[in-house]
Design an enzyme around this catalytic site. Structure first.
Site, short mmCIF file in Angstrom:
data_model
loop_
_atom_site.label_atom_id
_atom_site.label_comp_id
_atom_site.label_asym_id
_atom_site.label_seq_id
_atom_site.Cartn_x
_atom_site.Cartn_y
_atom_site.Cartn_z
N ARG A 281 0.86 -1.20 0.00
CA ARG A 281 0.00 0.00 0.00
C ARG A 281 0.89 1.24 0.00
NH1 ARG A 281 -3.76 2.87 -1.17
NH2 ARG A 281 -5.88 2.88 -0.28
N LYS A 282 0.28 2.40 -0.02
CA LYS A 282 1.02 3.67 0.03
C LYS A 282 1.87 3.74 1.30
CE LYS A 282 -1.19 7.38 1.46
NZ LYS A 282 -2.20 8.48 1.56
N CYS A 549 -7.94 12.54 2.48
CA CYS A 549 -6.76 13.20 1.90
C CYS A 549 -6.58 14.60 2.46
CB CYS A 549 -6.90 13.26 0.38
SG CYS A 549 -6.95 11.64 -0.42
#
Length: 637
Positions: A281-282, A549
């Protein structure tokens, strides 16, 4: 002018302003957390308990004895290899969709296809008519995000601006690329057009890019010493450092060389590095060099915190696992580790490859971040594995955490406006409303940097910009020039300067609301109608979906976009509102205050209540707000 909210009925106002908004902590979020200092570890959260682990990787019975991925040779491909999931070690059917796509064709291989994809897009009339896996997913390995739902055929291009530092020459290249797509000259934050965003990772995202033009844009970018390699999907995000690195009068350590070296090795100097391009994942990394922790270490997978050992040698204490996401928000936790300054990369590589080799890759994909691996392994076993890899790379034992250098109490300095640098020159900080910039504004900033500064520009994680190296003799003229840029401010108002917003549904198909448009509008509403205490930070974070975000959990006020019903029963844009977030020495994760507030019906009233009761604001007599509030609110007298 009178408030737009005055158009609401008396009943709605009373409901919005006097209803009890009981704060609670959803199960997806930990309890409110704040920082304290604990020797020898520098800064850590209250009530952090070592994670014991469950001993299972959640994918097979091997535990953590055998990696789940392997290096595979790829003859005829520019990099010559990639890392893939070992198919006989897992149930391939259970892999999440992203993992199945990577297994079919690794994302880093798309770098070989730039020219052919651009030609195909030109032939077919746009990227929206091409292979969805390559266009919508694999191009993210180059930082290119197709706006398939909102603006088909156009891309958001996420770059790598390590430590948020740009030269004027680089700034001009980005300006030129955006100007090509800025055809409408519309500045209302609602229509789709060419523009740029300064992001919460000290980075730049360009909007409106066409795949047909990518080879030309790519060459312009690389010729200017920039890259976007490994900027999206399951990769390490932009390296964050002190925005004042090298000029900070209170600097602990200059973070620039560390961000630069990490980025160069991570991406093989912009050529792409398959060894670290297939993480589960990120992954976020930052280096702290400021006393204020401008770098927000709490929410990074690896946070390098400056420290000294008993002999006075500088190095880094390490926190790991920070994350803000839809299912879980948790601050990074101490790894009880110290490395010398020059061994920062080896430690980072040991952590990243441990994550690559053992991280969870089944569904749900929301459980694939580093902290979930630490949950499964336990901190002791995780540290042992990282220490083993670190020793293989350096020949050194991984030391215990040493004395941290970030002060436990520190008054946060102002980054905006004119401020003295360590060398006697000045930096000028400008608010970029909601992080959004247009080509003409970028041209003006570049001119100011070139004419009055030393040709260097910095970005902040709040989405604002700094022009460096302005001598006293040019400062007055530079500030006058800044004042000619209509939307940007050097003497910013409290709410506008503290406003952070994600892309919103102007460009993002996942967002429920137009975050940037609403963020600027309501910041102006608060600044125009209320006086806040001198020096009071007012941080409003907006995000359009649960992916957060816009980091709503860090704001004094956090606003999460939702759909809800208004008083007529119509489905409209709304927000869930969070309170109590914090950063730096008072870092905290905010909690839900009130849910499903219709933006056009009740939000002005709720924000007014919070501004007065929670943030110490007083209504401006000249605005008409004071008399309006007195009609309904006893606390407004």
């Amino acid at each position: 002018q009178l408030l737009h909210g005055m158009m609401m009925s008396r009943t709605l106002l009373l409901l919005a302003l006097t209803a009890q908004a009981t704060a609670f902590v959803p199960t997806a979020f930990p309890s409110l957390m704040t920082r304290r200092t604990t020797a020898p570890i520098s800064l850590r959260m209250v009530a952090v308990k070592p994670k014991t682990g469950v001993g299972s990787n959640g994918m097979n019975d091997d535990g953590f004895t055998r990696p789940l991925v392997e290096k595979v040779a790829l003859p005829g491909v520019s990099h010559g290899y990639e890392y893939r999931v070992i198919e006989d070690s897992v149930d391939v059917k259970k892999l999440n969709a992203a993992e199945k796509l990577k297994l079919a064709k690794g994302g880093m291989r798309i770098i070989d296809d730039i020219e052919s994809l651009a030609a195909e897009a030109k032939e077919k009339g746009g990227a929206q008519f091409m292979d969805e896996d390559d266009i919508n997913i694999r191009l993210k390995w180059l930082g290119l995000f197709h706006r398939a739902k909102i603006a088909p055929g156009t891309f958001m291009w996420r770059l790598r601006i390590h430590n948020g530092q740009l030269t004027t020459a680089q700034w001009k290249v980005l300006t030129k690329q955006i100007k090509e797509y800025d055809t409408e000259n519309d500045r209302n934050l609602w229509s789709q057009m060419g523009c740029a965003d300064v992001t919460t990772r000290q980075n730049i995202q360009l909007r409106g890019i066409r795949l047909e033009n990518l080879p030309r844009h790519w060459k312009e970018l690389t010729d200017a010493g920039m890259t976007s390699v490994q900027a999206g999907m399951d990769n390490v995000r932009n390296l964050v450092g002190n925005p004042l690195a090298g000029i900070d009068p209170e600097e602990i350590i200059d973070t620039r060389p560390y961000c630069e070296e990490f980025t160069a090795k991570l991406t093989d100097s912009g050529k792409g590095n398959p060894a670290l391009a297939n993480l589960p994942r990120k992954f976020n990394v930052c280096y702290v060099g400021s006393k204020e922790m401008f770098e927000h270490p709490d929410i990074n997978d690896i946070a390098y915190l400056p420290a000294k050992d008993k002999d006075g040698n500088m190095g880094w204490n390490i926190d790991v696992g920070g994350l803000l996401m839809s299912r879980r928000c948790e601050f990074a936790i101490p790894m009880d580790a110290f490395v010398p300054l020059d061994k920062h990369w080896e430690l980072g590589a040991a952590i990243m490859t441990t994550f690559r080799d053992f991280g969870f890759r089944y569904n749900p994909r929301t459980k694939t971040r580093l902290m979930f691996l630490i949950d499964n392994m336990g901190m002791e076993a995780f540290r042992e594995e990282v220490a083993r890899r670190y020793k293989e790379a350096t020949g050194l034992e991984l030391g215990k955490a040493e004395t941290g250098l970030v002060p436990k109490v520190w008054k946060r300095r102002e980054l905006l406006g004119a401020n003295k640098q360590a060398d006697g020159d000045n930096w000028i900080g400008m608010v970029v409303p909601a992080g959004r910039m247009y080509a003409d504004e970028m041209e003006a900033v570049g001119k100011i940097s070139e004419t009055y500064g030393n040709g260097n520009i910095r970005l902040t994680v709040e989405g604002n910009i700094l022009v460096l190296g302005v001598p006293d003799s040019k400062l007055e003229a530079a500030l006058k020039e800044c004042a000619t840029i209509e939307r940007l401010e050097t003497a910013p108002r409290p709410a506008l300067k503290g406003t952070v917003a994600c892309a919103g549904n102007q460009f993002c198909g996942q967002s429920k609301i137009n975050t940037k448009g609403h963020a600027v509008r309501f910041a102006n509403f608060l600044d125009n109608n209320f006086d806040f205490p001198p020096g009071k930070d007012v941080r409003l974070h907006w995000t359009g979906c649960p992916n957060t975000c816009g980091q709503i959990q860090l704001g004094d006020i956090g606003l999460l976009g939702v759909t809800c019903k208004n008083s007529k029963g119509e489905i409209v844009e709304g927000v869930d509102l969070y309170l109590g977030g914090g950063i730096g020495q008072t870092a905290a994760i905010g909690t839900l205050y009130k849910s499903k507030i219709p933006i056009e019906e009740g939000l002005e009233a709720v924000l007014s209540k919070i501004a007065v009761e929670k943030l110490g604001a007083t209504p401006k007599q000249s605005s008409g707000v004071a008399s309006w509030l007195k009609s309904f609110l006893p606390w407004s007298n």
